[in-house]
Scaffold this motif. Sequence first.
Motif, PDB file in Angstrom:
ATOM      1  N   LEU A  89      -7.551 -15.545  15.452  1.00 32.29           N
ATOM      2  CA  LEU A  89      -8.865 -15.966  16.370  1.00 32.29           C
ATOM      3  C   LEU A  89     -10.358 -15.179  15.604  1.00 32.29           C
ATOM      4  N   ILE A  90     -10.530 -14.165  15.517  1.00 31.40           N
ATOM      5  CA  ILE A  90     -11.717 -13.654  15.289  1.00 31.40           C
ATOM      6  C   ILE A  90     -11.971 -13.786  13.696  1.00 31.40           C
ATOM      7  N   GLU A  91     -10.916 -13.796  12.513  1.00 31.75           N
ATOM      8  CA  GLU A  91     -11.516 -14.404  11.390  1.00 31.75           C
ATOM      9  C   GLU A  91     -11.774 -15.729  11.306  1.00 31.75           C
ATOM     10  N   ARG A  92     -10.970 -16.859  12.233  1.00 35.92           N
ATOM     11  CA  ARG A  92     -11.908 -17.745  11.978  1.00 35.92           C
ATOM     12  C   ARG A  92     -12.563 -18.280  13.063  1.00 35.92           C
ATOM     13  N   LEU A  93     -13.399 -17.543  13.325  1.00 29.01           N
ATOM     14  CA  LEU A  93     -14.391 -17.328  14.413  1.00 29.01           C
ATOM     15  C   LEU A  93     -15.374 -16.867  13.554  1.00 29.01           C
ATOM     16  N   ARG A  94     -15.712 -15.762  12.025  1.00 26.84           N
ATOM     17  CA  ARG A  94     -15.980 -15.177  11.472  1.00 26.84           C
ATOM     18  C   ARG A  94     -16.458 -16.872  10.588  1.00 26.84           C
ATOM     19  N   GLN A  95     -15.895 -16.683  10.168  1.00 26.73           N
ATOM     20  CA  GLN A  95     -15.424 -17.795   8.729  1.00 26.73           C
ATOM     21  C   GLN A  95     -15.859 -19.488   8.972  1.00 26.73           C
TER      22      GLN A  95
END
Length: 102
Positions: A89-95
């Motif tokens: 989730l955090i990686e997807r939010l960063r993307q």
Amino acid sequence: MRLILAAMLVFAVSIVLIMLGGVWLAQTVMKRTIGKRHEALDTIMRTGAPPADWLDTMPAGRIERELDRLAAYVRRTRLVDGEETRRQLIERLRQAKLAGKG
């Protein structure tokens, strides 16, 4: 004496109703705020972009702040399935945040 008992009964019933109303209101507000966060997270996970209503109504700077707030929420909440899900989730939010800047 009957007047005092009637007043006490009305008072007790009023207190109970006020407490029940407060509990209902708190539950409604929490469901709405947490539900909106999780709907936004679901949209971002599926599409890789912020929700369409954000894009229609918010300036870019506010969208970035909302994405930062969602990332902070994901880091601290217990409502995430596990650490792997949290990381994704955090990686997807960063993307999504980087895509909004580009």
